[in-house]
Scaffold this motif. Sequence first.
Motif, PDB file in Angstrom:
ATOM      1  N   ILE B 163       0.823  -1.213   0.000  1.00  0.00           N
ATOM      2  CA  ILE B 163       0.000   0.000   0.000  1.00  0.00           C
ATOM      3  C   ILE B 163       0.856   1.263   0.000  1.00  0.00           C
ATOM      4  CG2 ILE B 163      -1.957  -1.041   1.204  1.00  0.00           C
ATOM      5  CD1 ILE B 163      -1.051   0.546   3.727  1.00  0.00           C
ATOM      6  N   PHE B 164       0.248   2.307  -0.538  1.00  0.00           N
ATOM      7  CA  PHE B 164       0.774   3.668  -0.418  1.00  0.00           C
ATOM      8  C   PHE B 164      -0.425   4.562  -0.166  1.00  0.00           C
ATOM      9  CE2 PHE B 164       1.792   7.905  -1.792  1.00  0.00           C
ATOM     10  CZ  PHE B 164       3.092   8.096  -1.344  1.00  0.00           C
ATOM     11  N   GLY B 165      -0.476   5.198   1.001  1.00  0.00           N
ATOM     12  CA  GLY B 165      -1.664   5.992   1.316  1.00  0.00           C
ATOM     13  C   GLY B 165      -1.368   7.140   2.250  1.00  0.00           C
ATOM     14  N   MET B 166      -2.368   7.966   2.436  1.00  0.00           N
ATOM     15  CA  MET B 166      -2.208   9.162   3.268  1.00  0.00           C
ATOM     16  C   MET B 166      -3.460   9.427   4.103  1.00  0.00           C
ATOM     17  SD  MET B 166      -0.350  12.014   0.875  1.00  0.00           S
ATOM     18  CE  MET B 166       0.989  11.578  -0.255  1.00  0.00           C
ATOM     19  N   LEU B 181      -7.384   7.734 -13.636  1.00  0.00           N
ATOM     20  CA  LEU B 181      -6.467   7.870 -12.510  1.00  0.00           C
ATOM     21  C   LEU B 181      -7.000   7.054 -11.342  1.00  0.00           C
ATOM     22  CD1 LEU B 181      -5.765  11.739 -12.233  1.00  0.00           C
ATOM     23  CD2 LEU B 181      -4.137   9.974 -12.952  1.00  0.00           C
ATOM     24  N   LEU B 182      -6.111   6.438 -10.614  1.00  0.00           N
ATOM     25  CA  LEU B 182      -6.466   5.834  -9.331  1.00  0.00           C
ATOM     26  C   LEU B 182      -5.695   6.585  -8.261  1.00  0.00           C
ATOM     27  CD1 LEU B 182      -6.280   1.987 -10.060  1.00  0.00           C
ATOM     28  CD2 LEU B 182      -8.319   3.446  -9.996  1.00  0.00           C
ATOM     29  N   GLY B 183      -6.375   6.966  -7.216  1.00  0.00           N
ATOM     30  CA  GLY B 183      -5.677   7.677  -6.157  1.00  0.00           C
ATOM     31  C   GLY B 183      -6.641   8.497  -5.340  1.00  0.00           C
ATOM     32  N   PHE B 184      -6.099   9.450  -4.601  1.00  0.00           N
ATOM     33  CA  PHE B 184      -6.912  10.218  -3.661  1.00  0.00           C
ATOM     34  C   PHE B 184      -6.469  11.666  -3.635  1.00  0.00           C
ATOM     35  CE2 PHE B 184      -7.109   5.833  -2.419  1.00  0.00           C
ATOM     36  CZ  PHE B 184      -8.458   5.664  -2.182  1.00  0.00           C
ATOM     37  N   ALA B 185      -7.405  12.512  -3.259  1.00  0.00           N
ATOM     38  CA  ALA B 185      -7.077  13.933  -3.161  1.00  0.00           C
ATOM     39  C   ALA B 185      -7.751  14.544  -1.958  1.00  0.00           C
ATOM     40  CB  ALA B 185      -7.516  14.667  -4.428  1.00  0.00           C
ATOM     41  N   HIS B 186      -7.166  15.623  -1.519  1.00  0.00           N
ATOM     42  CA  HIS B 186      -7.780  16.492  -0.519  1.00  0.00           C
ATOM     43  C   HIS B 186      -8.353  17.676  -1.290  1.00  0.00           C
ATOM     44  CE1 HIS B 186      -7.634  20.059   2.142  1.00  0.00           C
ATOM     45  NE2 HIS B 186      -8.177  19.224   2.988  1.00  0.00           N
ATOM     46  N   MET B 204     -10.452   3.210   0.706  1.00  0.00           N
ATOM     47  CA  MET B 204     -10.764   4.431   1.475  1.00  0.00           C
ATOM     48  C   MET B 204     -11.574   3.970   2.668  1.00  0.00           C
ATOM     49  SD  MET B 204     -12.562   7.832  -0.130  1.00  0.00           S
ATOM     50  CE  MET B 204     -12.655   9.403   0.740  1.00  0.00           C
ATOM     51  N   ASP B 205     -11.099   4.308   3.853  1.00  0.00           N
ATOM     52  CA  ASP B 205     -11.754   3.747   5.025  1.00  0.00           C
ATOM     53  C   ASP B 205     -11.385   4.543   6.265  1.00  0.00           C
ATOM     54  OD1 ASP B 205     -13.230   0.923   5.503  1.00  0.00           O
ATOM     55  OD2 ASP B 205     -12.063   1.434   7.288  1.00  0.00           O
ATOM     56  N   TRP B 206     -12.174   4.332   7.324  1.00  0.00           N
ATOM     57  CA  TRP B 206     -11.849   4.942   8.618  1.00  0.00           C
ATOM     58  C   TRP B 206     -10.457   4.498   9.057  1.00  0.00           C
ATOM     59  CZ3 TRP B 206     -15.625   8.150   8.713  1.00  0.00           C
ATOM     60  CH2 TRP B 206     -16.917   7.767   8.361  1.00  0.00           C
ATOM     61  N   GLN B 207     -10.129   3.254   8.795  1.00  0.00           N
ATOM     62  CA  GLN B 207      -8.829   2.692   9.153  1.00  0.00           C
ATOM     63  C   GLN B 207      -8.287   2.023   7.911  1.00  0.00           C
ATOM     64  OE1 GLN B 207      -9.357   0.023  12.461  1.00  0.00           O
ATOM     65  NE2 GLN B 207      -9.647   1.702  13.900  1.00  0.00           N
ATOM     66  N   VAL B 208      -7.580   2.800   7.130  1.00  0.00           N
ATOM     67  CA  VAL B 208      -7.247   2.297   5.799  1.00  0.00           C
ATOM     68  C   VAL B 208      -6.243   1.149   5.856  1.00  0.00           C
ATOM     69  CG1 VAL B 208      -5.315   3.778   5.114  1.00  0.00           C
ATOM     70  CG2 VAL B 208      -7.020   3.107   3.424  1.00  0.00           C
ATOM     71  N   ILE B 209      -5.415   1.121   6.870  1.00  0.00           N
ATOM     72  CA  ILE B 209      -4.430   0.032   6.970  1.00  0.00           C
ATOM     73  C   ILE B 209      -5.177  -1.286   7.077  1.00  0.00           C
ATOM     74  CG2 ILE B 209      -2.566  -0.968   8.331  1.00  0.00           C
ATOM     75  CD1 ILE B 209      -1.918   1.812   9.356  1.00  0.00           C
ATOM     76  N   ASP B 210      -6.075  -1.299   8.025  1.00  0.00           N
ATOM     77  CA  ASP B 210      -6.915  -2.440   8.269  1.00  0.00           C
ATOM     78  C   ASP B 210      -7.706  -2.846   7.015  1.00  0.00           C
ATOM     79  OD1 ASP B 210      -8.201  -4.145  10.163  1.00  0.00           O
ATOM     80  OD2 ASP B 210      -9.942  -2.829   9.987  1.00  0.00           O
ATOM     81  N   ALA B 211      -8.364  -1.866   6.425  1.00  0.00           N
ATOM     82  CA  ALA B 211      -9.202  -2.154   5.252  1.00  0.00           C
ATOM     83  C   ALA B 211      -8.356  -2.675   4.093  1.00  0.00           C
ATOM     84  CB  ALA B 211      -9.955  -0.895   4.830  1.00  0.00           C
ATOM     85  N   SER B 224     -11.223   9.850   5.998  1.00  0.00           N
ATOM     86  CA  SER B 224     -10.121  10.749   5.628  1.00  0.00           C
ATOM     87  C   SER B 224      -8.809  10.003   5.415  1.00  0.00           C
ATOM     88  CB  SER B 224      -9.926  11.812   6.716  1.00  0.00           C
ATOM     89  OG  SER B 224     -11.070  12.616   6.802  1.00  0.00           O
ATOM     90  N   GLU B 225      -8.903   8.695   5.213  1.00  0.00           N
ATOM     91  CA  GLU B 225      -7.699   7.915   4.922  1.00  0.00           C
ATOM     92  C   GLU B 225      -7.894   7.161   3.615  1.00  0.00           C
ATOM     93  OE1 GLU B 225      -6.684   5.345   8.208  1.00  0.00           O
ATOM     94  OE2 GLU B 225      -6.375   7.024   9.577  1.00  0.00           O
ATOM     95  N   GLY B 226      -6.912   7.265   2.727  1.00  0.00           N
ATOM     96  CA  GLY B 226      -7.008   6.570   1.451  1.00  0.00           C
ATOM     97  C   GLY B 226      -5.673   5.972   1.069  1.00  0.00           C
ATOM     98  N   ALA B 227      -5.718   4.834   0.413  1.00  0.00           N
ATOM     99  CA  ALA B 227      -4.477   4.190  -0.019  1.00  0.00           C
ATOM    100  C   ALA B 227      -4.671   3.502  -1.357  1.00  0.00           C
ATOM    101  CB  ALA B 227      -4.013   3.165   1.019  1.00  0.00           C
ATOM    102  N   LEU B 228      -3.611   3.508  -2.134  1.00  0.00           N
ATOM    103  CA  LEU B 228      -3.542   2.651  -3.307  1.00  0.00           C
ATOM    104  C   LEU B 228      -3.090   1.279  -2.832  1.00  0.00           C
ATOM    105  CD1 LEU B 228      -1.858   5.217  -5.670  1.00  0.00           C
ATOM    106  CD2 LEU B 228      -4.081   4.115  -6.072  1.00  0.00           C
ATOM    107  N   ARG B 229      -3.750   0.255  -3.350  1.00  0.00           N
ATOM    108  CA  ARG B 229      -3.399  -1.113  -2.951  1.00  0.00           C
ATOM    109  C   ARG B 229      -2.854  -1.841  -4.167  1.00  0.00           C
ATOM    110  NH1 ARG B 229      -7.927  -4.431   0.043  1.00  0.00           N
ATOM    111  NH2 ARG B 229      -9.105  -3.823  -1.816  1.00  0.00           N
ATOM    112  N   PHE B 230      -1.740  -2.523  -3.973  1.00  0.00           N
ATOM    113  CA  PHE B 230      -1.059  -3.218  -5.067  1.00  0.00           C
ATOM    114  C   PHE B 230      -0.989  -4.703  -4.734  1.00  0.00           C
ATOM    115  CE2 PHE B 230       0.771   1.027  -4.402  1.00  0.00           C
ATOM    116  CZ  PHE B 230       0.497   1.609  -5.627  1.00  0.00           C
TER     117      PHE B 230
END
Lengths: 702, 702
Positions: B163-166, B181-186, B204-211, B224-230
């Motif tokens: 993952i890569f997320g913010m 595009l795949l990704g996230f923005a503020h 995109m999830d409350w707990q993106v690591i977990d999700a 407010s957490e989003g990640a690209l998953r590979f």
Amino acid sequence: MGVQVSEIDYYSLHGMWGAYASFAIGRIGQGAGVVIGNVQPPERGLFVGYRRGRELPRLLPFVPNRKVGLSADSYVDPTTPARPNLPPPEYRFFEPKEIERVVSFSGETWNAGLLSMSVFSFFGEIPDPTTSDPVSSRAFLRPAVYVKLSFDNSKGAEGLVGIFGMQGIRRCLSDGKQGTLLGFAHGTDWGFATLPGKGIDEVMDWQVIDAAFDANRPLRRLASEGALRFNVGAGEKREYVIAIAVYRDGVITAGRRTHGYHTSLFHDLEDVLECALENAGEGLAKARALDTELDRSSLSEDRKFLLAHGVHSYCANTELLLAENGEAVFVVNEGEYQMMNTLDLTVDQAFFELRYSPWTLRNELDNFLLHSSYNDAYGLAFSHDQGVADCFSPAGSSAYELPKLSECFSYMSFEETLNWGLSACLYLHSTEDRSWYEAHREVFGQLVSSIRSRDKNSDGIMDTDSDRCASGAEITTYDSLDVSLGQARNNLYLGVKTWGILVSLASLFSQFEKENPSWASAAQEGAELAAETLVSHFIEEEGYIPAVFENGNRSKIIPAIEGLAYPFLCGAASAVQETGPYGKLIQTLKKHLQTVLVPEVCLDPISGGWKLSSTSRNTWLSKIFLNQFVAEEILGIRDERTQRDGVHALWLRQGSAQWAATDQVDSRDGRDLGSRLYPRLVTSILWLKSTGNSSRTFHRDR
Amino acid sequence: MGVQVSEIDYYSLHGMWGAYASFAIGRIGQGAGVVIGNVQPPERGLFVGYRRGRELPRLLPFVPNRKVGLSADSYVDPTTPARPNLPPPEYRFFEPKEIERVVSFSGETWNAGLLSMSVFSFFGEIPDPTTSDPVSSRAFLRPAVYVKLSFDNSKGAEGLVGIFGMQGIRRCLSDGKQGTLLGFAHGTDWGFATLPGKGIDEVMDWQVIDAAFDANRPLRRLASEGALRFNVGAGEKREYVIAIAVYRDGVITAGRRTHGYHTSLFHDLEDVLECALENAGEGLAKARALDTELDRSSLSEDRKFLLAHGVHSYCANTELLLAENGEAVFVVNEGEYQMMNTLDLTVDQAFFELRYSPWTLRNELDNFLLHSSYNDAYGLAFSHDQGVADCFSPAGSSAYELPKLSECFSYMSFEETLNWGLSACLYLHSTEDRSWYEAHREVFGQLVSSIRSRDKNSDGIMDTDSDRCASGAEITTYDSLDVSLGQARNNLYLGVKTWGILVSLASLFSQFEKENPSWASAAQEGAELAAETLVSHFIEEEGYIPAVFENGNRSKIIPAIEGLAYPFLCGAASAVQETGPYGKLIQTLKKHLQTVLVPEVCLDPISGGWKLSSTSRNTWLSKIFLNQFVAEEILGIRDERTQRDGVHALWLRQGSAQWAATDQVDSRDGRDLGSRLYPRLVTSILWLKSTGNSSRTFHRDR
């Protein structure tokens, strides 16, 4: 006048209509100031106070112990003896007991010692800018609030120095405007100013309190604290008008590209500030008229407070945008959640908008149709919202709804479809905007068909979840309450609301579809089925209708009566009379209310406040207000059971003091449970009888 | 290649050239991510890691224990049993000892376990967009950095999920762009994306690591957490390119109305991201060429680190604006202080800009002339800076300078006048832009006159403070050091700098003013006076020149030699030869340096690092680098005394680890004393000999 409150330590959001911005103030020892693009009060200091002669300066207690920006330390080697650091400034906050807080329709006033600070943020009616000339729109759509500050040194033997200042500013306004404005701004986006006058100057310093009272220092342009300083001579009383304004430039939304509408009317922040100050007389006169209206109304002091507090937070959540195609897009943001145009809020805020800006309701209805409607297996339906945090959702979808759930975050397809229809009926009855009806005629047909197709057993009550839920089930706006109000299927609250929309539509069709009497009769047929079913679920021996007609549910809920509001306000007042065509239903619901409106059931046994459901302590103020209106105005129950407003006011000023205004609270103590900083509490506008002052008379049927 | 650092726990600012924005990363357990309009790293989590099979997920340690935005709690009554709250996600951060951090000219790489993350932020030369076609400008002025992420599952028997997320994002990009595009923005202002590909999706999830690792949940658009998953199959090694970009719409500066220049080249954030990703090959090739250049250079590993670290922070502070009259305005912001185009930084950054963007130096010179020059009682002078925090100061004034002071925040009229002239000489000699000279010819005449008129006793050394100081006294750029470098009058450092500009101007005039030989001789006459006076202050028995020729000052300073750089780099190399026309001065300064460059004097007795002044432990890295260059390249002192770079590198990676990069540090331990997050450290570019790779050969005289 206004309402003097005994509990002064709570936040208010003084919203700037249409700018999604506000001036937040009110918690003792916490931050105050401007917030933009959100509703969370800033953690910055607000400096309001004075020094008389050489006495210790006195300040209102809005300066948290927090540095904003750099201090002089950051520029100077901390090991050198030449550090320019000053001792912390000496002053004393006013104690809560020395402070008087008075709430008015247009704002509020803080009195302490020799100072009085009034905030004016609500100015009433907003005409449609797309049909107004830009000059008059500038008066209504100016993203600014006023502060009127007075210092009474009439008994003083020495001069008094007063200040109004903020943390977080980065420039002084006299720099840019050759002295036509005095004040400070943070970049291009917010600031405060006054017009130049005798004895007024700007102070900018690492420690502005200190610099304002103790020294004659030059402007420290690297500092982040700025204040206007007012010199009041011995024996004088002086009053100053300050404008606080915002400006949000550029494209501010994603998903759909829009600008803040005000950027089409104003050049920059300075333009907003100048316009506000030059027209302060007019703005303050509007505020005064509103205050007089509320003062003179028959509302109790508690209701006056609840109405004013709710209106201020509503304004803080409003956002008028200008799309690239030239169309205005009106958004009400959903408090802490920041969802955009949540349709189950729109329907509750409709009462308020129809009084002050009916065109915004039409705008929302149009936007929902265009961007947030869809067809599921049962016909036309609407999304819960239009996006979140200035990010519009793709067409036909919401930021909130997800499949495969049966609780919070599931779909609200059925309720939102009712909400769109009810909002449309309210709009049409109030404005008689026949051309709008004609343009959307077929939607109304689809609406009846969609509502009735979700009632598989043809008992008038929705019993079929949208296929968008997949394996989940639809919920209602009461998403975080228990199943008594949360489940959509065979739900008493939605059942009455369904009846309400069908009666309202029947009334609408009888007026607009005279050529097609089948339209009215289809709606009426559905209403009759629903009424019959609702009555049939009345448990005679216990005197109430259970909240859900499934699984042996025995919850008792107040919002059983909520749906009666719509026929009453949509030209079918006779339908809600005990002696009218639906008399049996009305009588039954009145009995229901009398049964549930008792302690331990829907009156909290500890606080005495309204509990919407017997099985949950989570209760919602916006809905309490609406249901109070129905109980009193429609069912004629107006006594100590419906007048628990003192409890409700305390919930907002104590239990949820950190949040202005909170919708979901614990019925025991008013502790915030959700929906903080919320716009929806303006349902309380229903309490306020129309007066000649308002150009729109909404309650035409009374 | 690159430089593997032993201390990995320090911040780097990966600046996006011209956007006043960066991707900040590096402190263990602290935030990482995008910052806009400032340089303070955000307190938000960056999620980079992977899970192999059912092993515990491993993450890089960039997730502070801090929630950003709301959690599911805020939506759901905390008292109901139906709370959707999940247990906190389970994962383990990589321990510092498991992590390898490698710094390169273009960025840096983090290796841990099976992952490798490279950041590319510096791409070298930036052509002038006002004379380039917009298409090529899009390649150079794209406010974006790249992350190349690889997961090596080649030995894995099970699939790996990377993952890569913010934290802080509010929308997913697939919504808006139909999957391009795949990704996230503020909102509209920052985001990250990759191009769609097999096995890549958005979470995109409350707990993106977990999700991301544990579930197949739908996108929670309120989170407010989003990640690209590979998804990387067993036995595979995969590499992904991610772009991180910003977009600053609207008027972003006050005082003068300007837009971000990139908004004239790009439609929106998505346009920047798409452009970056579609041209990733070209961008990464530029980065690779720079990395090769630095790898192959003769610099020590420590110098390679110092140069790269400084360059990244410089880029973070750059801001290219577009004024409403269509002109480009280039600004370098001053680190934590946020002052705009501080002229005593401009002169130090000139060496870097002449190599990579000579037109920005010209742009700064023009802007200073137009907006920040003034005439005091002694002639032409220049302001310290052009404003602060995106707020331009009024013409002829700065945000910094105040009258009636003799220390920090006083005027720098004389030094800034030298700085403008020196920058102009550097620009003219490097570019041979004769037409620019012609357009500003009279300014150069005024310059000589202004410099000489501040020398009342005609000894070639400034001895008269500007009348702008009122009762105060001028200071130098070394404002927070002690008087040895702080006072402008009769100051050794400024004296040599004065000599340096007069020699440089004489050389310039001999080339451009052949018809008017009096111009060159006036400058030369001043230079000779200065040289004579400087030499006369040499204390023979002690072997040094005191820092200030007043009040018996006996401080010993390294920057005595700083001013030698200018003749050397402005076509008058013979002037700095021991056998040249100013041989006596050069010999004297060489003796001076040999005297002071010893422990307890200008080598810190504890750390061994360079102390600019014998009487202060506050030492400045940007100036150390410049003076190292002079010592080695001009005075020929190149031994262990000048090669304390290991100490200096440690200062940045340990003592000032929280700030990228700090200029003012304690010479004992590198602790930050000021000038944090600073652009000025690019003086280290002087170490890097020109190569054929660079289109500009700056050090033409060597």
